[in-house]
Design a protein around this motif. Sequence first.
Motif, mmCIF file in Angstrom:
data_model
loop_
_atom_site.group_PDB
_atom_site.id
_atom_site.type_symbol
_atom_site.label_atom_id
_atom_site.label_comp_id
_atom_site.label_asym_id
_atom_site.label_seq_id
_atom_site.Cartn_x
_atom_site.Cartn_y
_atom_site.Cartn_z
ATOM 1 N N GLU A 1 9.603 23.714 -3.716
ATOM 2 C CA GLU A 1 10.571 24.540 -4.428
ATOM 3 C C GLU A 1 10.161 24.811 -5.870
ATOM 4 O OE1 GLU A 1 14.182 22.351 -4.003
ATOM 5 O OE2 GLU A 1 14.595 23.110 -1.978
ATOM 6 N N THR A 2 9.569 23.823 -6.527
ATOM 7 C CA THR A 2 9.245 23.980 -7.945
ATOM 8 C C THR A 2 7.752 24.029 -8.227
ATOM 9 O OG1 THR A 2 9.215 21.594 -8.397
ATOM 10 C CG2 THR A 2 11.354 22.714 -8.508
ATOM 11 N N GLY A 3 6.935 23.500 -7.322
ATOM 12 C CA GLY A 3 5.501 23.437 -7.571
ATOM 13 C C GLY A 3 5.094 22.283 -8.465
ATOM 14 N N ASP A 4 6.043 21.424 -8.834
ATOM 15 C CA ASP A 4 5.750 20.280 -9.693
ATOM 16 C C ASP A 4 5.643 19.003 -8.856
ATOM 17 O OD1 ASP A 4 5.851 21.836 -12.009
ATOM 18 O OD2 ASP A 4 8.026 21.614 -12.167
ATOM 19 N N VAL A 5 5.144 17.934 -9.489
ATOM 20 C CA VAL A 5 5.129 16.639 -8.807
ATOM 21 C C VAL A 5 6.573 16.206 -8.560
ATOM 22 C CG1 VAL A 5 2.901 15.944 -9.718
ATOM 23 C CG2 VAL A 5 4.961 15.463 -11.042
ATOM 24 N N ILE A 6 6.778 15.343 -7.576
ATOM 25 C CA ILE A 6 8.141 15.098 -7.099
ATOM 26 C C ILE A 6 8.810 13.879 -7.723
ATOM 27 C CG2 ILE A 6 7.728 16.267 -4.931
ATOM 28 C CD1 ILE A 6 7.249 13.589 -3.604
ATOM 29 N N GLY A 7 8.086 13.064 -8.464
ATOM 30 C CA GLY A 7 8.694 11.887 -9.073
ATOM 31 C C GLY A 7 8.466 10.640 -8.225
ATOM 32 N N LEU B 1 0.830 -1.206 0.000
ATOM 33 C CA LEU B 1 0.000 0.000 0.000
ATOM 34 C C LEU B 1 0.863 1.255 0.000
ATOM 35 C CD1 LEU B 1 -2.778 1.406 0.283
ATOM 36 C CD2 LEU B 1 -2.477 1.228 2.776
ATOM 37 N N TYR B 2 1.908 1.264 0.818
ATOM 38 C CA TYR B 2 2.781 2.440 0.893
ATOM 39 C C TYR B 2 3.492 2.683 -0.438
ATOM 40 C CZ TYR B 2 2.432 3.859 5.769
ATOM 41 O OH TYR B 2 1.982 4.380 6.955
ATOM 42 N N VAL B 3 3.975 1.607 -1.044
ATOM 43 C CA VAL B 3 4.651 1.759 -2.338
ATOM 44 C C VAL B 3 3.672 2.277 -3.387
ATOM 45 C CG1 VAL B 3 5.782 0.518 -4.223
ATOM 46 C CG2 VAL B 3 6.417 0.035 -1.856
ATOM 47 N N TYR B 4 2.479 1.729 -3.380
ATOM 48 C CA TYR B 4 1.470 2.123 -4.369
ATOM 49 C C TYR B 4 1.076 3.595 -4.201
ATOM 50 C CZ TYR B 4 -3.064 2.304 -6.739
ATOM 51 O OH TYR B 4 -4.113 2.654 -7.544
ATOM 52 N N LEU B 5 0.800 4.003 -2.974
ATOM 53 C CA LEU B 5 0.428 5.402 -2.743
ATOM 54 C C LEU B 5 1.585 6.339 -3.077
ATOM 55 C CD1 LEU B 5 -1.560 5.103 0.623
ATOM 56 C CD2 LEU B 5 -2.490 5.370 -1.687
ATOM 57 N N GLY B 6 2.799 5.915 -2.745
ATOM 58 C CA GLY B 6 3.962 6.742 -3.072
ATOM 59 C C GLY B 6 4.154 6.893 -4.569
ATOM 60 N N LEU B 7 3.884 5.824 -5.297
ATOM 61 C CA LEU B 7 3.981 5.885 -6.760
ATOM 62 C C LEU B 7 2.983 6.896 -7.326
ATOM 63 C CD1 LEU B 7 4.388 2.923 -9.165
ATOM 64 C CD2 LEU B 7 2.546 4.536 -9.577
ATOM 65 N N LEU B 8 1.758 6.868 -6.812
ATOM 66 C CA LEU B 8 0.740 7.808 -7.298
ATOM 67 C C LEU B 8 1.099 9.252 -6.948
ATOM 68 C CD1 LEU B 8 -2.579 5.896 -6.447
ATOM 69 C CD2 LEU B 8 -1.434 6.076 -8.661
ATOM 70 N N VAL B 9 1.594 9.462 -5.727
ATOM 71 C CA VAL B 9 1.992 10.816 -5.325
ATOM 72 C C VAL B 9 3.141 11.307 -6.194
ATOM 73 C CG1 VAL B 9 3.103 12.145 -3.485
ATOM 74 C CG2 VAL B 9 1.153 10.687 -2.957
ATOM 75 N N GLY B 10 4.095 10.417 -6.466
ATOM 76 C CA GLY B 10 5.238 10.823 -7.276
ATOM 77 C C GLY B 10 4.861 11.164 -8.702
ATOM 78 N N LYS B 11 3.938 10.395 -9.291
ATOM 79 C CA LYS B 11 3.559 10.614 -10.692
ATOM 80 C C LYS B 11 2.549 11.742 -10.867
ATOM 81 C CE LYS B 11 2.765 7.185 -13.436
ATOM 82 N NZ LYS B 11 2.209 5.916 -14.002
ATOM 83 N N TYR B 12 1.554 11.776 -9.977
ATOM 84 C CA TYR B 12 0.441 12.711 -10.169
ATOM 85 C C TYR B 12 0.272 13.716 -9.028
ATOM 86 C CZ TYR B 12 -0.733 8.779 -13.242
ATOM 87 O OH TYR B 12 -0.681 7.770 -14.176
ATOM 88 N N GLY B 13 0.882 13.433 -7.884
ATOM 89 C CA GLY B 13 0.653 14.275 -6.714
ATOM 90 C C GLY B 13 -0.670 13.971 -6.039
ATOM 91 N N VAL B 14 -1.360 12.954 -6.522
ATOM 92 C CA VAL B 14 -2.724 12.670 -6.066
ATOM 93 C C VAL B 14 -2.906 11.170 -5.862
ATOM 94 C CG1 VAL B 14 -5.156 12.774 -6.711
ATOM 95 C CG2 VAL B 14 -3.666 14.685 -7.247
ATOM 96 N N THR B 15 -3.504 10.809 -4.741
ATOM 97 C CA THR B 15 -3.940 9.444 -4.461
ATOM 98 C C THR B 15 -5.470 9.421 -4.531
ATOM 99 O OG1 THR B 15 -4.051 9.954 -2.106
ATOM 100 C CG2 THR B 15 -1.959 9.056 -2.939
ATOM 101 N N PRO B 16 -6.100 8.252 -4.425
ATOM 102 C CA PRO B 16 -7.571 8.258 -4.408
ATOM 103 C C PRO B 16 -8.150 9.155 -3.317
ATOM 104 C CG PRO B 16 -6.782 6.044 -4.825
ATOM 105 C CD PRO B 16 -5.570 6.877 -4.529
ATOM 106 N N GLY B 17 -7.577 9.089 -2.124
ATOM 107 C CA GLY B 17 -8.072 9.941 -1.047
ATOM 108 C C GLY B 17 -7.846 11.418 -1.318
ATOM 109 N N LYS B 18 -6.684 11.750 -1.839
ATOM 110 C CA LYS B 18 -6.387 13.155 -2.142
ATOM 111 C C LYS B 18 -7.257 13.665 -3.287
ATOM 112 C CE LYS B 18 -1.609 13.182 -0.463
ATOM 113 N NZ LYS B 18 -1.780 11.964 0.363
ATOM 114 N N ALA B 19 -7.577 12.792 -4.227
ATOM 115 C CA ALA B 19 -8.450 13.206 -5.327
ATOM 116 C C ALA B 19 -9.835 13.578 -4.794
ATOM 117 C CB ALA B 19 -8.555 12.092 -6.363
ATOM 118 N N ILE B 20 -10.355 12.759 -3.883
ATOM 119 C CA ILE B 20 -11.672 13.043 -3.313
ATOM 120 C C ILE B 20 -11.628 14.308 -2.457
ATOM 121 C CG2 ILE B 20 -13.416 12.169 -1.700
ATOM 122 C CD1 ILE B 20 -12.731 9.349 -2.751
ATOM 123 N N ALA B 21 -10.526 14.486 -1.719
ATOM 124 C CA ALA B 21 -10.377 15.687 -0.885
ATOM 125 C C ALA B 21 -9.950 16.903 -1.697
ATOM 126 C CB ALA B 21 -9.352 15.423 0.217
#
Length: 203
Positions: A139-145, A111-131
Amino acid sequence: MSDQYPTTPQPGEPGGYTPPPASDFTPPPASDPYAAPPGAYPPPPAPSMGSYPPAPTGGAAGGLAEWPARALGGVIDYIVPGIVFSIITQVLANFSTTLSGAVSFLLNVGLYVYLGLLVGKYGVTPGKAIAKIKVVSEETGDVIGVGPGIARQFAHIIDSLICLVGWLFPLWDAKKQTLADKILKTVAINNSADPEAGVIRWS
């Protein structure tokens, strides 16, 4: 008849030429063709390289995400899967506690790896999308990778070590960051102005 020729009167002699007095005129200094005209405002200084505007504050769209929105995202991302994992491990515990523990560990790491992957690629997880919040680099305002996203996810373990105090940091922190945010230099922003803010990306 005289052999002498008439001489020309010298200056100052009777009948001679007297030059005009010297003038006190001083020529004006040469003007700079690139100088600003009198009364003009000087141009603003050029921004320094690598500088970024300060992060906005408050709950308005594009500002820093408020703690209740982050808490909502956390409930969806962690509590809901945790309930499912608990049911699975309880069933397995009837057969083998070792198997139950191993499966519980693998499910949580996954779960942690999966959520981290979503945050790195999109900045958004399912929970963050709903919220309607998004995690970006402060520093840059971009997603972090993907790599930093997964590292940030596991850094949340530090948020949980001292009675979950790290998760409460956004309540009083100026940048509304958790300890994991501070370690990875990320911020959570209000993403409600984005037309795709509520879109859930699963992969």
